[in-house]
Design a protein around this motif. Structure first.
Motif, PDB file in Angstrom:
ATOM      1  N   CYS A 125       8.292   6.356  -4.561  1.00  0.00           N
ATOM      2  CA  CYS A 125       7.135   5.825  -3.823  1.00  0.00           C
ATOM      3  C   CYS A 125       7.532   5.518  -2.378  1.00  0.00           C
ATOM      4  O   CYS A 125       8.602   4.967  -2.127  1.00  0.00           O
ATOM      5  N   ILE A 126       6.653   5.890  -1.459  1.00  0.00           N
ATOM      6  CA  ILE A 126       6.829   5.569  -0.049  1.00  0.00           C
ATOM      7  C   ILE A 126       5.775   4.528   0.330  1.00  0.00           C
ATOM      8  O   ILE A 126       4.579   4.727   0.087  1.00  0.00           O
TER       9      ILE A 126
ATOM     10  N   GLU B 286       3.449   2.283   2.761  1.00  0.00           N
ATOM     11  CA  GLU B 286       2.766   2.288   4.057  1.00  0.00           C
ATOM     12  C   GLU B 286       2.672   0.889   4.646  1.00  0.00           C
ATOM     13  O   GLU B 286       2.739   0.696   5.851  1.00  0.00           O
TER      14      GLU B 286
ATOM     15  N   ARG C  81       0.865  -1.184   0.000  1.00  0.00           N
ATOM     16  CA  ARG C  81       0.000   0.000   0.000  1.00  0.00           C
ATOM     17  C   ARG C  81       0.902   1.234   0.000  1.00  0.00           C
ATOM     18  O   ARG C  81       1.854   1.309   0.795  1.00  0.00           O
ATOM     19  N   LEU C  82       0.605   2.188  -0.876  1.00  0.00           N
ATOM     20  CA  LEU C  82       1.423   3.388  -1.005  1.00  0.00           C
ATOM     21  C   LEU C  82       0.980   4.459  -0.030  1.00  0.00           C
ATOM     22  O   LEU C  82      -0.209   4.776   0.059  1.00  0.00           O
ATOM     23  N   ALA C  83       1.949   5.003   0.715  1.00  0.00           N
ATOM     24  CA  ALA C  83       1.670   6.175   1.549  1.00  0.00           C
ATOM     25  C   ALA C  83       1.812   7.460   0.721  1.00  0.00           C
ATOM     26  O   ALA C  83       1.118   8.454   0.965  1.00  0.00           O
ATOM     27  N   ARG C  84       2.717   7.425  -0.274  1.00  0.00           N
ATOM     28  CA  ARG C  84       2.929   8.576  -1.142  1.00  0.00           C
ATOM     29  C   ARG C  84       3.546   8.109  -2.450  1.00  0.00           C
ATOM     30  O   ARG C  84       4.298   7.132  -2.489  1.00  0.00           O
ATOM     31  N   GLY C  85       3.207   8.819  -3.512  1.00  0.00           N
ATOM     32  CA  GLY C  85       3.786   8.501  -4.799  1.00  0.00           C
ATOM     33  C   GLY C  85       2.802   7.837  -5.747  1.00  0.00           C
ATOM     34  O   GLY C  85       1.687   7.464  -5.364  1.00  0.00           O
ATOM     35  N   VAL C  86       3.239   7.692  -6.995  1.00  0.00           N
ATOM     36  CA  VAL C  86       2.422   7.091  -8.057  1.00  0.00           C
ATOM     37  C   VAL C  86       3.177   5.890  -8.622  1.00  0.00           C
ATOM     38  O   VAL C  86       4.390   5.974  -8.871  1.00  0.00           O
TER      39      VAL C  86
END
Length: 334
Positions: A308-309, A311, A265-270
């Motif tokens: 990408c960060i 989560e 699951r991405l906390a930030r980024g595309v």
């Protein structure tokens, strides 16, 4: 323990019965051991316009823990009923331990114990009386020692003298298992044995069934709890519309139809375009399949280079549920 000794000695009689029966040919026990526990040859069965079984061919070796899976209406219960002699097929032949189900019914029926899916019981008898009556159906007298062992192993001893009407649904299902075992059959068929059973009862049942299998019994399991089939069955057949559409070892089925997956699951980024093309997304959780674990480092590097960060992150193992979906609905699985 004494109970295990009794069980082990029973299995020597049931499975290696040649020498104890005084057979005149010294190599006959070896020949008998080559006869499969169950053989289904070209079996078809139609109920009116519905083709329940369509040219089913299957062999289950002695001592195997075998899974028979499929959606509702696939023909599993019809096949079990045919093995038990309750349904006569329109074509084909069924054998249990080498005995024809219809040509040598008495012997075939003695080799087979079936735990039905439905809760069927006589409300006028206690648990112990029920097992005594079941023993009598097979002409077995003085069966108290084996009945006691079954009651102990299924944790039914405290309810031995209780009327069947007073038992919970899970306890009644245990009694069905006991009834199937009371004549000491070498082949045991379990049709949804843990449906409606709580965790504790389920664990007790599986400990006993695995012990029976380890001592030489052949187990055939139908279940909608696919994790049970994945854990216990060495080989699995999948039925769809009366036909076997997959038949292989559990390990090979998992290898052929399922894969490892990197889930995150991405906390930030595309997600980068190249990775997005091979990824699936559901409720914000991305999944990318891979074949080798050394690919994980590459996948994480691609995400890191794209800024990408993460989560959340996990590696999913192949599971039988995914195999089942892909086999039953190949178009949807693409």
């Amino acid at each position: 323990t004494p109970s295990r000794c009794r069980l082990s000695s029973f299995n020597r009689r049931a499975i290696d019965f040649g020498p104890r029966a005084g057979l005149p040919f010294p190599n006959l026990p070896t020949v008998l051991s080559m006869i499969p526990a169950i053989r289904v040859s070209g079996v078809s069965k139609r109920f009116g316009p519905t083709l329940a079984l369509d040219d089913v061919n299957l062999e289950i070796p002695r001592g195997e823990f075998f899974g028979l899976l499929g959606p509702n209406g696939a023909g599993k219960t019809t096949l079990i009923s045919a093995l038990a002699g309750l349904v006569r097929p329109d074509a084909g032949r069924l054998e249990v331990m080498g005995f024809g189900v219809h040509t040598d019914y008495r012997q075939a029926r003695r080799q087979l114990g079936v735990v039905p899916q439905e809760l069927v019981f006589d409300p006028f008898f206690s648990v112990r009386e029920t097992l005594r009556i079941q023993s009598g159906y097979f002409g077995i007298r003085d069966n108290e020692a084996w009945i006691d062992e079954i009651l102990e192993n299924l944790d039914l001893m405290p309810k031995a003298d209780a009327n069947m009407r007073t038992l919970s649904g899970g306890m009644k299902r245990r009694v069905l298992v006991a009834q199937a075992l009371v004549h000491r059959p070498p082949v045991i068929v379990l049709d949804e044995p843990t449906a409606g059973v709580d965790v504790e009862l389920r664990q007790t049942l599986w400990r006993f069934i695995r012990r029976l299998n380890a001592d030489g019994h052949t187990i055939v399991l139908t279940t909608h709890y696919l994790e049970e089939a994945e854990s216990f069955c060495t080989r699995i057949a999948m039925l769809k519309q009366g036909r076997i559409v997959a038949l292989d070892s559990t390990r090979n089925l998992l290898r052929r139809f399922s894969a490892h997956a990197l889930r995150f699951r991405l906390a930030r980024g595309v997600l980068p375009a190249g990775l997005a093309e091979r990824a699936n997304e559901e409720a914000g959780l991305w999944s990318v399949e891979f074949d080798r674990f050394d690919e994980v480092e590459t996948l994480l590097a691609v995400l890191r280079d794209a800024g990408c960060i993460l989560e959340d992150l996990e590696i999913g193992k192949p599971d039988l549920e995914e195999v089942f979906v892909r086999v039953m609905n190949p178009a949807e699985a693409l």
